[in-house]
Structures are given as structure tokens and as C-alpha cells.
Scaffold this active site. Sequence first.
Site, PDB file in Angstrom:
ATOM      1  N   CYS A   1      25.505  62.103  15.884  1.00  0.00           N
ATOM      2  CA  CYS A   1      25.363  60.710  16.314  1.00  0.00           C
ATOM      3  C   CYS A   1      25.998  59.717  15.350  1.00  0.00           C
ATOM      4  CB  CYS A   1      23.891  60.384  16.536  1.00  0.00           C
ATOM      5  SG  CYS A   1      23.163  61.411  17.843  1.00  0.00           S
TER       6      CYS A   1
ATOM      7  N   HIS B   1      20.705  51.982  12.708  1.00  0.00           N
ATOM      8  CA  HIS B   1      20.795  53.140  13.587  1.00  0.00           C
ATOM      9  C   HIS B   1      19.644  53.091  14.585  1.00  0.00           C
ATOM     10  CE1 HIS B   1      22.041  57.041  14.920  1.00  0.00           C
ATOM     11  NE2 HIS B   1      20.931  57.642  14.530  1.00  0.00           N
TER      12      HIS B   1
ATOM     13  N   GLU C   1      14.809  54.793   7.783  1.00  0.00           N
ATOM     14  CA  GLU C   1      15.883  53.809   7.654  1.00  0.00           C
ATOM     15  C   GLU C   1      15.340  52.455   7.215  1.00  0.00           C
ATOM     16  OE1 GLU C   1      19.729  52.066  10.126  1.00  0.00           O
ATOM     17  OE2 GLU C   1      18.044  52.949  11.232  1.00  0.00           O
TER      18      GLU C   1
ATOM     19  N   LYS D   1      20.029  49.651  20.307  1.00  0.00           N
ATOM     20  CA  LYS D   1      19.638  50.795  21.139  1.00  0.00           C
ATOM     21  C   LYS D   1      18.450  50.467  22.047  1.00  0.00           C
ATOM     22  CE  LYS D   1      21.377  54.642  18.300  1.00  0.00           C
ATOM     23  NZ  LYS D   1      21.920  53.937  17.125  1.00  0.00           N
TER      24      LYS D   1
ATOM     25  N   HIS E   1      20.441  55.454  23.358  1.00  0.00           N
ATOM     26  CA  HIS E   1      21.192  56.125  22.289  1.00  0.00           C
ATOM     27  C   HIS E   1      22.392  56.833  22.906  1.00  0.00           C
ATOM     28  CE1 HIS E   1      22.347  58.039  18.742  1.00  0.00           C
ATOM     29  NE2 HIS E   1      21.219  58.635  18.372  1.00  0.00           N
TER      30      HIS E   1
ATOM     31  N   PHE F   1      22.221  64.390  13.470  1.00  0.00           N
ATOM     32  CA  PHE F   1      21.698  65.720  13.174  1.00  0.00           C
ATOM     33  C   PHE F   1      22.626  66.414  12.169  1.00  0.00           C
ATOM     34  CE2 PHE F   1      19.302  66.539  17.455  1.00  0.00           C
ATOM     35  CZ  PHE F   1      18.354  65.614  17.079  1.00  0.00           C
TER      36      PHE F   1
END
Length: 405
Positions: free
Chosen positions: A161, A301, A312, A330, A335, A394
Site C-alpha cells: 500500500c 496513511h 501513525e 481514506k 483504501h 504490508f
Amino acid sequence: MTTTVAVTGLGLITPAGIGREQNWERVCDGTGLAAADPELEGALVEFSCRVPEFDAADAVGAREVWRTDRFVQLALVAAQEAIADAGLDPGSWDGGRVGVVVGSAAGGISTLEAQQKRFLEQGGKGVSALLHPMSLVNMVSGRLAIEYGATGPNLVTATACASGATAIGVARDLLASGACDVVLAGGTEAAVTPTFVSGFARMGALYSGTLPPDQASRPFDTRRDGFVIGEGAGMLVLERLEDARRRNARVWARLLGYGATSDAHHATSPHPGGLGIEDAMRRACRDAGVSPEHIGHVNAHGTSTPLNDAAEAGAIDRLGSPDLAVTSTKGVTGHTLGAAGAIEAAYTVLSLAHQVIPPTANLTRTDPEVRLDVVCGAPRKVELAHALSNSAGFGGHNVSLLFGA
């Protein structure tokens, strides 16, 4: 690295709409766009964020639809807008000085799923001869190069991502090294398929609560429970600032810094202390020669997952900027996986250009552990000089891009 890179073109096709202007309007509206998805019938989660009213045949031509996967089609649409926005003519540019770098996590997953079904029903002879040209992840950058006669470096980045953000960082390095004069960079993803979505659901990564779909993506909220999958593409045209000024191009923003790190912690979970994303932000600041205390905005993110948002948020808080405002777009778009970093980089550029920060959709009660000024409810007018766009993926990939007005 001292080269300053200009963003001279932007192209967007996302759940927030087709084109830069529609995207900005809907992201600033701050309404979640997730909805029931008939194509996900039978999957463990049956809603998503899709590009609205997208007629692929009308957008890229019937022949292109026949021979390309949707992730390539979306990239073609975004690239066309970005190049036109930059005022460049591919018919007259020196293609050897033009590079293409595109990020994608899944590539042509919908083609793979469709062809697997045909194999099970018809055997090997039922499989299309176009399986590999349609599904291989590198085909998106190759197809864009063919479309625009770009014979310079041609790359795909696959950092889950963070892929789209990685692509922009790599493009910046190509310009700084002198390998290219123009780079078309961004990310694309079209992985909203029953199998792919069910895999995320089995991991516990997707929203599984009882709220309506349009309220399911809620970054930094106390009731966040997982992300909502989306699709889309974002493309940027990047040039050295002096080259852009020489041709009197409009400069949306400057790309000043790029930081990339690895958590080296876990296959799917972020480092609980957010150390990797913090290091990426600090590296971007050092690269740009900008003190972290002078960052006015972070497009986070912000996936709406419990672990990511907490980690985060702590990392952003430790930057120590006194006037830092945060958002996660998002909440609106869901996402978009490998495309997210590029789409959100474009939104960050637009925040600098318009001096406006979009709200975080569905944020009704900020998690007490999130000690940040998270914009919600309505867009916020600001005076912005520098902003960061964060991405993570990931495998522990972290990327932060620092833009200046």
C-alpha cells in the site's frame, strides 16, 4: 540531494470521481463513499469504494478494454489528464528523456481470477492468450510508455500500500540523477474482487461492524474497526523546477523530500511504536532541509484500522510541530491499496495549492490516544508552506513525501 522537483501535472480517477476537480470537491465535502457492491456478492464483505460512473470503453476505447486489465485502464485515464494538465505534447517530446514509474500492489488480479474460473470450467484451452499481458504488474508502465512514446526508464514499484508513494520517490531520484527530464509517476489499483476482498476479511483487516457502508471508513475514530477497500489511480507529472520554469509551466507544488524505511517487524502489522513511519518522515525532512517543527500538515496513511492509526498518530505527534493539522482522505475514498500513496500525494499537493485541508470523513469522536489536531467536519483554510504525505504497506514498508508550496 539538492534537486528541486516540480509537480506540473495531476490526474485522478478515484471513488471521489473522475478528474482532479471532481476529486477535490468531493474530498473537501468529507462524505464517505462506500456502498453496497453487487460484484462482491458471496464475499465476506459486500461493500466497497468504486470509481463512479466509469465507462471503460468510452474512456479508453473498446479495444483497450479487450486487451487490458482495469488497473491499466484506470492508469491510462489518470495519465491522460496529468499530461494534458502539465501542458506537455508527447508527440513532440524527446521520449528518451521521459520515464514512467507506476506503483501497484496487486496488478491484474481481476484478470487472474476470471481466467482461473475459465480454467476450472474449460481446461487449459479456455485460458486467454492475453492472460499474462493483462495481469503482470509491469504491464501498466509498459502500456503507458507505448501510449506516450516514453522510451526512458520504465519501472513498476510494488511496496504493497506504499507502492504509489514509492513510485513518486523513485521518479524524484531519476530526475535528480539526470536520467530523465520528465517522469510520469503514480499508482493504480483495481483489486476489488470477491477472492481478494475475502482474503482481507479473513485477516480481520476490513470493517466488520454494523454501521452503514458510507460510515465504515472512519480514520482515527474511537469506532474504527478496519478499512474499506477501494480502487483508483493517481498520476503526477514531475520535472526539475528549473526546467518547468524555463517552459513557463504551472507548478502545483514542489517535491522537496522523500523518506523510505522498513519496520522489519511483522508481515502485516505496523511497528506498534510507529518507529518506521516516524523515521520515514524525519528522513523526508532531512532530505528537504526542512525542520520537522515546520511541517504544517500531514495527509496521514490513516487506514481506519486500530493498529495503524494508533501507531501513525504517535509518530506524527513526536514530530513536535506546534501547528500541525492532520487528515486522512481514506474516510472518503476508502483504501485504494497500491494507488493510495499517489492519490493522497495529489491531494496533499492540492492542499498546498488551495491552502485548504480536507476533513476526515466519519470522524465523530477522536480516539483519546490520538493526540493530534485531526481536521473533521469541514475543510479548514490554512497557511501552508510544507506538508507530508504518508504511506505504509504490508511487509513493513514506509514512505513519506514532503511537498512545499
